[in-house]
Design a protein around this motif. Structure first.
Motif, PDB file in Angstrom:
ATOM      1  N   ARG A   1     -54.520  27.564 -71.902  1.00  0.00           N
ATOM      2  CA  ARG A   1     -54.762  28.996 -72.069  1.00  0.00           C
ATOM      3  C   ARG A   1     -55.703  29.248 -73.253  1.00  0.00           C
ATOM      4  NH1 ARG A   1     -49.499  32.344 -73.002  1.00  0.00           N
ATOM      5  NH2 ARG A   1     -49.855  31.664 -75.143  1.00  0.00           N
ATOM      6  N   ARG A   2     -55.562  28.426 -74.303  1.00  0.00           N
ATOM      7  CA  ARG A   2     -56.447  28.542 -75.460  1.00  0.00           C
ATOM      8  C   ARG A   2     -57.909  28.324 -75.046  1.00  0.00           C
ATOM      9  NH1 ARG A   2     -55.825  25.902 -80.835  1.00  0.00           N
ATOM     10  NH2 ARG A   2     -54.102  24.732 -79.955  1.00  0.00           N
ATOM     11  N   GLU A   3     -58.158  27.247 -74.312  1.00  0.00           N
ATOM     12  CA  GLU A   3     -59.520  26.934 -73.900  1.00  0.00           C
ATOM     13  C   GLU A   3     -60.082  28.002 -72.964  1.00  0.00           C
ATOM     14  OE1 GLU A   3     -61.326  24.646 -75.211  1.00  0.00           O
ATOM     15  OE2 GLU A   3     -59.619  24.024 -76.447  1.00  0.00           O
TER      16      GLU A   3
ATOM     17  N   ARG B   1     -53.633  31.766 -83.296  1.00  0.00           N
ATOM     18  CA  ARG B   1     -52.519  32.327 -82.530  1.00  0.00           C
ATOM     19  C   ARG B   1     -51.858  31.261 -81.663  1.00  0.00           C
ATOM     20  NH1 ARG B   1     -55.010  36.445 -80.944  1.00  0.00           N
ATOM     21  NH2 ARG B   1     -55.827  35.645 -78.986  1.00  0.00           N
ATOM     22  N   THR B   2     -52.665  30.399 -81.039  1.00  0.00           N
ATOM     23  CA  THR B   2     -52.102  29.351 -80.192  1.00  0.00           C
ATOM     24  C   THR B   2     -51.326  28.333 -81.019  1.00  0.00           C
ATOM     25  OG1 THR B   2     -53.940  29.626 -78.642  1.00  0.00           O
ATOM     26  CG2 THR B   2     -52.651  27.614 -78.460  1.00  0.00           C
ATOM     27  N   ASP B   3     -51.881  27.944 -82.174  1.00  0.00           N
ATOM     28  CA  ASP B   3     -51.182  26.983 -83.034  1.00  0.00           C
ATOM     29  C   ASP B   3     -49.850  27.539 -83.526  1.00  0.00           C
ATOM     30  OD1 ASP B   3     -53.246  25.193 -82.728  1.00  0.00           O
ATOM     31  OD2 ASP B   3     -54.277  25.783 -84.573  1.00  0.00           O
TER      32      ASP B   3
ATOM     33  N   SER C   1     -59.263  31.194 -72.954  1.00  0.00           N
ATOM     34  CA  SER C   1     -59.576  32.383 -73.761  1.00  0.00           C
ATOM     35  C   SER C   1     -60.855  32.171 -74.574  1.00  0.00           C
ATOM     36  CB  SER C   1     -58.401  32.691 -74.701  1.00  0.00           C
ATOM     37  OG  SER C   1     -57.220  32.971 -73.961  1.00  0.00           O
ATOM     38  N   LYS C   2     -61.028  30.984 -75.143  1.00  0.00           N
ATOM     39  CA  LYS C   2     -62.240  30.702 -75.904  1.00  0.00           C
ATOM     40  C   LYS C   2     -63.467  30.693 -74.997  1.00  0.00           C
ATOM     41  CE  LYS C   2     -61.902  27.411 -79.010  1.00  0.00           C
ATOM     42  NZ  LYS C   2     -61.530  26.124 -79.644  1.00  0.00           N
TER      43      LYS C   2
ATOM     44  N   ILE D   1     -58.037  32.875 -81.766  1.00  0.00           N
ATOM     45  CA  ILE D   1     -57.342  32.286 -80.616  1.00  0.00           C
ATOM     46  C   ILE D   1     -56.671  30.981 -81.023  1.00  0.00           C
ATOM     47  CG2 ILE D   1     -57.716  31.208 -78.361  1.00  0.00           C
ATOM     48  CD1 ILE D   1     -59.950  33.308 -77.910  1.00  0.00           C
ATOM     49  N   ASP D   2     -57.391  30.138 -81.795  1.00  0.00           N
ATOM     50  CA  ASP D   2     -56.812  28.871 -82.257  1.00  0.00           C
ATOM     51  C   ASP D   2     -55.591  29.116 -83.141  1.00  0.00           C
ATOM     52  OD1 ASP D   2     -58.536  27.154 -80.939  1.00  0.00           O
ATOM     53  OD2 ASP D   2     -60.016  27.184 -82.548  1.00  0.00           O
TER      54      ASP D   2
ATOM     55  N   CYS E   1     -62.743  32.951 -81.567  1.00  0.00           N
ATOM     56  CA  CYS E   1     -62.226  31.605 -81.263  1.00  0.00           C
ATOM     57  C   CYS E   1     -61.270  31.131 -82.358  1.00  0.00           C
ATOM     58  CB  CYS E   1     -63.382  30.629 -81.101  1.00  0.00           C
ATOM     59  SG  CYS E   1     -64.364  30.885 -79.598  1.00  0.00           S
TER      60      CYS E   1
ATOM     61  N   ASN F   1     -52.543  25.004 -74.665  1.00  0.00           N
ATOM     62  CA  ASN F   1     -53.908  24.550 -74.947  1.00  0.00           C
ATOM     63  C   ASN F   1     -54.860  24.934 -73.810  1.00  0.00           C
ATOM     64  OD1 ASN F   1     -53.535  23.433 -77.503  1.00  0.00           O
ATOM     65  ND2 ASN F   1     -52.863  21.476 -76.673  1.00  0.00           N
TER      66      ASN F   1
END
Length: 293
Positions: A226-228, A102-104, A230-231, A99-100, A96, A224
């Motif tokens: 997509r982030r959620e 990479r997304t940020d 993936s998490k 993922i955060d 997680c 965001n």
């Protein structure tokens, strides 16, 4: 943990065990090794009662020792399961965090690109406005110069009329007044045009900002989401693996309980056999009466 065979010693002695080896925890977040099964039981397979005579000593099964070993191994199974689930939880948290991060980073990069495109568009609008304002200034200078030349010409005609030449009806003061009025109109018109250009520039920049902000908002929302997702998948995978560990723990504990129950039954059977042997009285051989008379 694998339960080693317990060696049989003569009656009334305590059962001995070989050291119990710890299984290494998995090194990766992937599949887990099968949970240790209790194979080999409590080591009484060779100590059955089939090959022993009734007059010989029985191998002793200590129920207290069986219960002690069962509790120890059950605790080891629980400990290992908790360690594996803790490792799964740590790996889920690590995924997680990745993922955060990479997304940020993606949001930051794409936002910078949109802002750069925004500034470039606004710069182009500003340059266009400046060019139009410069053209207005040029026309203002040309118009003012024409008015000045016409005024000078009229002033020359008034001067000639003063000496009896040219037109006698030209008033130099009136010429100067008309020149000043026309120059003022030219300046006022140029300023009005440049003000309109400035307003148009501000409006275009506002439109560019609004469009860029909306684009960033949509982009951030998609990333965001997509982030959620993936998490959620990472957490779900961790939960499934933890559930599988719980299932294997329950299976191993059940097998351990069953083997302990079997050994307890053997201990009771041994106690019954010993009691029966202790109360057994062999028949006493009598003397034949037929040869005495």
């Amino acid at each position: 943990f694998w339960l080693k065979s317990l060696h049989i010693v003569p009656a009334m002695s305590v059962m001995m065990t070989t050291p119990v080896a710890r299984a290494a925890l998995p090194a990766t977040y992937g599949g887990f090794p099968s949970y240790p099964q209790v194979a080999g039981g409590f080591g009484y397979g060779a100590a059955g009662f089939g090959g022993m005579g009734m007059g010989m000593g029985y191998p002793t099964i200590d129920p207290a020792r069986v219960e002690e070993m069962k509790a120890a191994q059950a605790g080891q199974i629980v400990e290992q399961a908790q360690a594996i689930k803790a490792r799964v939880g740590h790996m889920s948290e690590h995924q997680c965090m990745l993922i955060d991060a990479r997304t940020d980073a993606e949001i930051q990069s794409l936002t910078a690109q949109i802002n750069a495109r925004r500034e470039q568009s606004k710069m182009q609008v500003t340059q266009g406005t400046q060019q139009r304002a410069f053209a207005v200034d040029q026309r203002q200078v040309q118009s003012t110069s024409q008015v000045e030349q016409q005024a000078l010409a009229m002033a020359g005609m008034a001067s000639q009329a003063h000496f009896g030449m040219g037109f006698a009806g030209v008033d130099p003061a009136r010429v100067e007044e008309m020149k000043a009025a026309q120059v003022g109109q030219i300046v006022e018109q140029a300023q009005a045009i440049k003000a309109q250009l400035s307003q148009a520039q501000e409006h275009q920049c506002m439109v560019i900002d609004t469009r860029a902000d909306q684009e960033i908002q949509v982009l951030v929302g998609q990333l965001n989401a997509r982030r959620e997702q993936s998490k959620m998948q990472a957490n779900l995978g961790g939960q499934q693996q933890a559930w599988a560990v719980d299932q294997r723990q329950a299976q191993s504990t059940t097998q351990l309980e069953q083997q302990a129950m079997a050994m307890a039954a053997q201990a009771r059977q041994q106690e019954t056999m010993r009691s029966a042997m202790g109360s057994y009285v062999p028949p006493v051989g009598g003397f034949g009466m037929g040869g005495m008379f």
